[in-house]
Design a protein around this motif. Structure first.
Motif, PDB file in Angstrom:
ATOM      1  N   ASN A 171      32.837  38.562  47.776  1.00 26.01           N
ATOM      2  CA  ASN A 171      32.700  37.569  46.711  1.00 26.01           C
ATOM      3  C   ASN A 171      31.256  37.234  46.391  1.00 26.01           C
ATOM      4  O   ASN A 171      30.979  36.555  45.405  1.00 26.01           O
ATOM      5  CB  ASN A 171      33.440  36.282  47.096  1.00 26.01           C
TER       6      ASN A 171
ATOM      7  N   THR B 147      40.501  37.579  50.204  1.00 28.97           N
ATOM      8  CA  THR B 147      41.587  37.473  49.238  1.00 28.97           C
ATOM      9  C   THR B 147      41.197  38.024  47.875  1.00 28.97           C
ATOM     10  O   THR B 147      41.994  38.670  47.194  1.00 28.97           O
ATOM     11  CB  THR B 147      42.020  36.000  49.098  1.00 28.97           C
ATOM     12  N   TYR B 148      39.940  37.778  47.477  1.00 29.82           N
ATOM     13  CA  TYR B 148      39.516  38.160  46.128  1.00 29.82           C
ATOM     14  C   TYR B 148      38.627  39.403  46.120  1.00 29.82           C
ATOM     15  O   TYR B 148      37.882  39.632  45.164  1.00 29.82           O
ATOM     16  CB  TYR B 148      38.779  36.991  45.468  1.00 29.82           C
TER      17      TYR B 148
ATOM     18  N   CYS C  41      44.592  39.552  35.061  1.00 31.35           N
ATOM     19  CA  CYS C  41      43.591  38.622  35.576  1.00 31.35           C
ATOM     20  C   CYS C  41      43.280  38.865  37.048  1.00 31.35           C
ATOM     21  O   CYS C  41      42.128  38.776  37.464  1.00 31.35           O
ATOM     22  CB  CYS C  41      44.065  37.178  35.397  1.00 31.35           C
ATOM     23  N   THR C  42      44.314  39.146  37.844  1.00 34.93           N
ATOM     24  CA  THR C  42      44.076  39.267  39.274  1.00 34.93           C
ATOM     25  C   THR C  42      45.105  40.166  39.911  1.00 34.93           C
ATOM     26  O   THR C  42      46.235  40.313  39.401  1.00 34.93           O
ATOM     27  CB  THR C  42      44.084  37.875  39.943  1.00 34.93           C
TER      28      THR C  42
ATOM     29  N   ASN D  86      43.450  49.485  41.788  1.00 34.66           N
ATOM     30  CA  ASN D  86      43.189  48.842  40.501  1.00 34.66           C
ATOM     31  C   ASN D  86      42.151  49.661  39.752  1.00 34.66           C
ATOM     32  O   ASN D  86      41.130  50.058  40.316  1.00 34.66           O
ATOM     33  CB  ASN D  86      42.702  47.411  40.730  1.00 34.66           C
TER      34      ASN D  86
ATOM     35  N   ARG E 118      38.512  48.138  39.430  1.00 35.33           N
ATOM     36  CA  ARG E 118      37.866  48.067  40.735  1.00 35.33           C
ATOM     37  C   ARG E 118      37.355  49.443  41.143  1.00 35.33           C
ATOM     38  O   ARG E 118      36.227  49.588  41.615  1.00 35.33           O
ATOM     39  CB  ARG E 118      38.855  47.533  41.773  1.00 35.33           C
TER      40      ARG E 118
ATOM     41  N   HIS F  37      37.870  41.524  42.807  1.00 31.53           N
ATOM     42  CA  HIS F  37      38.623  40.801  41.780  1.00 31.53           C
ATOM     43  C   HIS F  37      38.459  41.494  40.427  1.00 31.53           C
ATOM     44  O   HIS F  37      37.343  41.827  40.017  1.00 31.53           O
ATOM     45  CB  HIS F  37      38.124  39.361  41.696  1.00 31.53           C
ATOM     46  N   PRO F  38      39.573  41.736  39.702  1.00 34.03           N
ATOM     47  CA  PRO F  38      39.483  42.493  38.442  1.00 34.03           C
ATOM     48  C   PRO F  38      38.517  41.911  37.415  1.00 34.03           C
ATOM     49  O   PRO F  38      37.812  42.667  36.740  1.00 34.03           O
ATOM     50  CB  PRO F  38      40.922  42.479  37.926  1.00 34.03           C
ATOM     51  N   LEU F  39      38.470  40.586  37.269  1.00 33.52           N
ATOM     52  CA  LEU F  39      37.552  40.013  36.279  1.00 33.52           C
ATOM     53  C   LEU F  39      36.099  40.273  36.675  1.00 33.52           C
ATOM     54  O   LEU F  39      35.253  40.577  35.831  1.00 33.52           O
ATOM     55  CB  LEU F  39      37.794  38.517  36.128  1.00 33.52           C
TER      56      LEU F  39
END
Length: 465
Positions: free
Chosen positions: A126, A325-326, A93-94, A101, A104, A329-331
């Motif tokens: 984001n 932070t995100y 999820c993250t 990743n 990503r 993000h993988p999702l």
């Protein structure tokens, strides 16, 4: 075009007004909405969406002629993207941005595959506003200069520097509240219909707008300017398509004075104009490209900056002082990978170009011929605007600039008529903007134009010419 995400309109959920009422009450009690006086709005509770449509709890179905906020390029609930998010959630999820990743890295590769030559790396954010913020930060560090130039008719986001860069009236209240970057300065971009340069042709508008920009550069002090930031096609503030030669001229001025050219493609990118990036329509190469929205149709928040090799070189041995932070993000990246692959496999970008050339351009021209309230039609791909006027000779705006309250009532009536006929376009001041999903079928496009035709009949009732 075959739309794999199109809903079976025979099997929509049964209307459920009681649930809709409960959603509205809960929203009213606890949600604070953006850009709004809270007691003056009544957000529509949405029960579901698929393809180019969404529907409410009363059973009303709307063609999404706004792509929400111009981001559902691949339509709602595309099965390939939904499946990719589900698969990624089951896998990972993250993960923090400091780790490598797989999804990503694949998203970055796919994005740069479609970017102009020489832009080979992606900094993930984001959304669009923080993409702009970080692009400007990169430009300032790379050049060692503080100033940024942006156009009056623009929107770049709601964070501190981005809202100052914004040209439209949303900037005003933010500046009054003290949110102001004093190193941002404005200039007039090209807009032939309301030319600031007394131009009568596209060639004159381009030449004079460039002369004005160069004068602004000189008077601001070229050695103090880090970047010129432009929406390739101005979005919310008018769907303003630059005249031939203008963007090439901006590129040349940037090269002449050592200024970075940042293309804001948050709205215009990922097929919206019928090309992967809007700059491809004019064969120009920016130093940085800010993106968001269409990269994964907003299924999970994602934006970023595509970085040219020479800007990247600045940070090979100097830390970039920014991060989120995100970031990546993988999702969100899984949604981007699936979106870009589906767009390739299904010819969605090419279909957007076809819609513009074969349906919207002739269809909107016919509506302009029929309705005196239409002053001008502008656009390309699935990115169009009807500029409404009270008088074609004087070009008086249908409603005043920054209209609100009673002043905006005529446009609200036009919008209401479009919704009554099953389409949900994007009104903004005196413009009705049509920015549907790129998967829109020809039949859906023509249904939407019929709703716009009915709405323009209302606009004609206010015409004073």
């Amino acid at each position: 075009m075959t739309d794999t995400a199109l809903p079976d309109m025979q099997h929509l959920p049964t209307p459920d007004p009681d649930t809709g009422k409960a959603v509205a009450e809960l929203d009213r009690a606890h949600v604070f909405h953006s850009w709004s006086a809270q007691d003056q709005i009544a957000p529509l509770p949405v029960a579901g969406a698929a393809g180019s449509r969404f529907w409410d709890y009363e059973g009303n179905v709307y063609l999404d002629f706004a792509s929400q906020l111009v981001y559902t390029n691949i339509g709602h609930q595309h099965p390939k993207v939904v499946a990719a998010i589900q698969e990624q959630a089951a896998k990972l999820c993250t993960i923090a941005p400091g780790f490598g990743n797989d999804v990503r890295a694949e998203a970055a590769e796919l994005i740069t595959d479609h970017a102009p030559e020489g832009l080979n790396r992606v900094f993930f954010t984001n959304g669009g506003a923080d993409a702009i913020e970080n692009a400007v930060r990169m430009a300032r560090i790379h050049t060692g200069r503080p100033k940024v130039l942006t156009a009056y008719r623009s929107y770049h986001g709601n964070t501190a520097t981005a809202i100052t860069m914004t040209g439209d009236p949303r900037r005003w209240a933010n500046e009054a509240a003290g949110h102001h970057d004093g190193n941002v300065h404005k200039f007039f971009g090209p807009y032939l219909y309301r030319s600031a340069f007394y131009a009568t042709t596209e060639a004159e508008e381009s030449e004079r707008a460039l002369a004005h920009l160069e004068q602004t550069i000189v008077l601001q002090g070229a050695t103090t300017i880090a970047a010129i930031v432009l929406e390739t096609v101005v979005g919310t503030n008018g769907i303003l398509v630059p005249p031939p030669g203008y963007l090439a001229g901006v590129r040349a001025l940037c090269d002449k004075y050592g200024i970075l050219y940042i293309a804001d493609e948050v709205m215009a990118g990922f097929g919206r104009t019928g090309r992967w990036f809007a700059v491809d329509n004019w064969n120009v190469t920016p130093d940085l490209i800010a993106f968001a929205k269409g990269v994964n149709s907003g299924y999970v928040p994602l934006g970023g900056v595509i970085i040219s090799d020479h800007v990247h070189d600045t940070f090979r041995n100097k830390a970039f002082p920014g991060g989120l932070t995100y970031s990546g993000h993988p999702l969100a990246c899984a949604a981007a990978v699936a979106t870009i692959k589906a767009m390739r496999e299904e010819g969605i970008v090419e279909h957007a170009a076809w819609l513009g050339e074969n349906v919207f351009a002739p269809g909107l021209a016919a509506l302009a011929e029929k309705h005196p309230s239409v002053g001008e039609v502008r656009g390309l791909g699935a990115f169009w605007a009807l500029e409404l006027v009270k008088n074609r000779e004087t070009r008086e705006m249908f409603v005043p600039y920054a209209a609100a309250g009673a002043d905006a009532a005529p446009m609200n009536a036009v919008f209401a008529e479009a919704k009554k006929h099953g389409a949900w376009p994007m009104p903004h001041f005196n413009r009705l903007q049509l920015t549907p999903p790129l998967i829109l079928t020809e039949d859906e496009a023509r249904q939407g134009l019929e709703a716009v035709d009915a709405a323009l009949t209302v606009a004609d009732s206010y015409y004073e010419g």
